[in-house]
Design a protein around this motif. Structure first.
Motif, short mmCIF file in Angstrom:
data_model
loop_
_atom_site.label_atom_id
_atom_site.label_comp_id
_atom_site.label_asym_id
_atom_site.label_seq_id
_atom_site.Cartn_x
_atom_site.Cartn_y
_atom_site.Cartn_z
N VAL A 147 0.83 -1.20 0.00
CA VAL A 147 0.00 0.00 0.00
C VAL A 147 0.87 1.25 0.00
O VAL A 147 0.53 2.25 -0.67
CB VAL A 147 -0.96 -0.04 1.21
N ALA A 177 2.04 1.79 -3.52
CA ALA A 177 0.95 2.34 -4.34
C ALA A 177 0.76 3.82 -4.06
O ALA A 177 0.45 4.60 -4.97
CB ALA A 177 -0.34 1.58 -4.06
N VAL A 211 -0.38 -6.20 -4.19
CA VAL A 211 -1.24 -5.16 -3.62
C VAL A 211 -0.96 -3.81 -4.28
O VAL A 211 -1.89 -3.05 -4.60
CB VAL A 211 -1.02 -5.09 -2.09
N SER A 245 -2.57 -3.69 -7.71
CA SER A 245 -4.03 -3.62 -7.63
C SER A 245 -4.49 -2.21 -7.30
O SER A 245 -5.39 -1.66 -7.95
CB SER A 245 -4.56 -4.58 -6.57
N MET A 246 -3.86 -1.60 -6.27
CA MET A 246 -4.30 -0.28 -5.83
C MET A 246 -4.06 0.77 -6.93
O MET A 246 -4.91 1.62 -7.20
CB MET A 246 -3.56 0.15 -4.56
N LEU A 268 -3.89 0.23 -10.10
CA LEU A 268 -4.80 -0.03 -11.22
C LEU A 268 -6.18 0.53 -10.93
O LEU A 268 -6.81 1.15 -11.82
CB LEU A 268 -4.87 -1.53 -11.46
N ILE A 269 -6.66 0.37 -9.70
CA ILE A 269 -7.97 0.92 -9.33
C ILE A 269 -7.97 2.44 -9.48
O ILE A 269 -8.88 3.04 -10.08
CB ILE A 269 -8.33 0.51 -7.89
N PHE A 270 -6.89 3.08 -8.98
CA PHE A 270 -6.83 4.55 -9.04
C PHE A 270 -6.77 5.03 -10.49
O PHE A 270 -7.47 5.98 -10.86
CB PHE A 270 -5.61 5.04 -8.26
#
Lengths: 177, 149, 112
Positions: free
Chosen positions: B45, B48, B129, B132-133, B135-137
């Motif tokens: 995290v 990210a 992680v 993923s974070m 990519l979401i943002f």
């Protein structure tokens, strides 16, 4: 130490009430930060530094994402108050208080007192920590004793990302041709 | 809010200095997860958040990530695949022959190279992680930009 | 005991937000409050009076530790919580683009 936890929880409750009754979305999202950072301090007081590190970064990312993406694009005020009458509110609060009192009276017998935890399962993990070779017991549990849980968690994360990409995909582009 | 030119040059330069430091700190948290507080989730995290800082301050990285989004998806998929391979290797190589069996020697408690595959697993989880974070943002930012045009 | 009761009060406030609010973002905020109260409840159960941080070290005394099992479970749950929250937010802005508002009373496409 218990009194500090009580103070933090009361602050979190006040912040959550303020967040749910704020006029605009910006102050609602920022008031949610009170709850999140209060949770961080509670984790530190309860000797869980791993969780405190994760939660503080997660809270910052959530606030940034929500403000940068949602609130700045879709700014709207709640013009009038929510249309329920005050008697409806009083009834709701009464029902919730009754539920809270019922649950408390039931759970007084089941839950042990604060700090009097009987460690049955965790005793095995703590004793066999040299076998896993990890000085941090939480990491030892996450990646050695319960690594199958972690695999499932990674799968859930990938599934959530695929869901976000699917929902936000441009589906109407081919109609123009 | 996020223009292709980004913010002013002061913010850009300071973020160029700070973001690699944050990224390095995330790797440190991941690798030392079996000795100190932290671990794969916290390190991922934090990594990210370095990416998100760069995206919000500098517009050029967003343009690059828009066109090359497959890199993030590939790293996410590869990391979860290698985590699965680690599990199967434990099934094949460990003496006890269980899923996620620790097939590397445990070493001395409290040193960096110890704990079998726990540091490797921490690094893999961190990469997963982080991807993923980010990519979401990136997906949310791209959707918002296309909507406002 | 008072700590468990306050935790439950926080949970009920989140439930109140989910049931009675009409703004989609407020509903997501209510869900987040419920999540936070559950995390805190799990960690409160695992606390041991006089315990220390569950890290074995040569420099400190390795006294009684707090329970590391709920901490490991909540650690994974926090990260999943962020991902599901992002999923809900993406659904919300999809609906905003379609209807032009967050008010759930005006989203009446499927009403009979």
């Amino acid at each position: 130490m218990e009194i500090y936890l009580v103070i933090m929880l009361v602050l979190m409750i006040l912040g959550s009430i303020n967040s749910l009754h704020a006029k605009d979305l910006m102050s609602a999202v920022i008031s949610l930060g009170i709850v999140g950072f209060g949770l961080v301090i509670s984790f530190l007081l309860l000797y869980a530094p791993d969780l405190a590190i994760v939660q503080v970064v997660i809270e910052i990312i959530t606030l940034t994402t929500t403000i940068a993406v949602i609130v700045s694009a879709t700014y709207e005020l709640e013009k009038k108050k929510i249309g329920y009458s005050s008697g409806f509110y009083a009834g709701t609060i009464l029902i919730f208080t009754v539920i809270i009192l019922m649950v408390v009276s039931r759970f007084t017998n089941i839950l042990s007192y604060f700090g009097q935890h009987v460690m049955r399962m965790a005793d095995i993990y703590i004793k066999s920590a040299p076998e896993s070779g990890s000085a941090n017991l939480v990491t030892g549990i996450v990646l050695h004793f319960r690594a199958y849980d972690t695999l499932g968690e990674a799968t859930v994360l990938v599934t959530a990302v695929i869901g976000v990409l699917t929902i936000l995909r441009h589906s109407g582009k081919k109609k123009d041709n | 809010m996020i223009s292709p030119h980004g913010m002013t040059i002061i913010v850009k330069k300071i973020c160029q200095f700070i973001a690699p430091t944050i990224f390095l700190f995330g790797i440190y948290i991941s690798v030392y997860g079996h000795l100190s507080p932290g671990g794969g989730f916290a390190g991922g995290v934090i990594m990210a958040s370095a990416f998100i800082l760069q995206i919000l301050s500098d517009g050029s990285l967003l343009e690059k990530l828009k066109s090359e989004r497959w890199r993030l998806e590939l790293s996410e998929s590869l990391s979860i695949f290698s985590f699965l391979i680690l599990a199967v290797l434990g099934l094949l190589l460990a003496g006890t022959a269980v899923f996620f069996g620790n097939f590397l020697p445990p070493g001395k408690l409290g040193q960096l190279i110890s704990g079998g595959f726990i540091p490797i697993g921490n690094l893999i989880i961190g990469i997963e992680v982080c991807a993923s974070m980010t990519l979401i943002f990136v997906a949310l930012i791209i959707f918002k930009d296309e909507e406002s045009e | 005991m008072i700590l468990f009761v306050l935790c439950f009060v926080l949970f009920m406030i989140g439930l109140y937000g989910v049931i009675l609010q009409r703004n989609l973002i407020k509903i997501i905020i209510g869900l987040a409050i419920m999540e936070y109260s559950v995390y805190l409840f799990l960690i409160l159960i695992g606390y041991v009076k006089g315990g220390t941080v569950p890290i074995i070290s040569d420099f400190f005394e390795n006294g009684p530790f707090v329970d590391p099992l709920p901490q490991a479970l909540v650690l994974t749950a926090i990260v999943i919580g962020l991902a599901t929250k992002a999923l809900l937010l993406s659904v919300a802005i999809r609906l905003y683009k379609h209807y032009g508002t967050f008010d759930i009373r005006k989203m009446n496409n499927l009403k009979g």
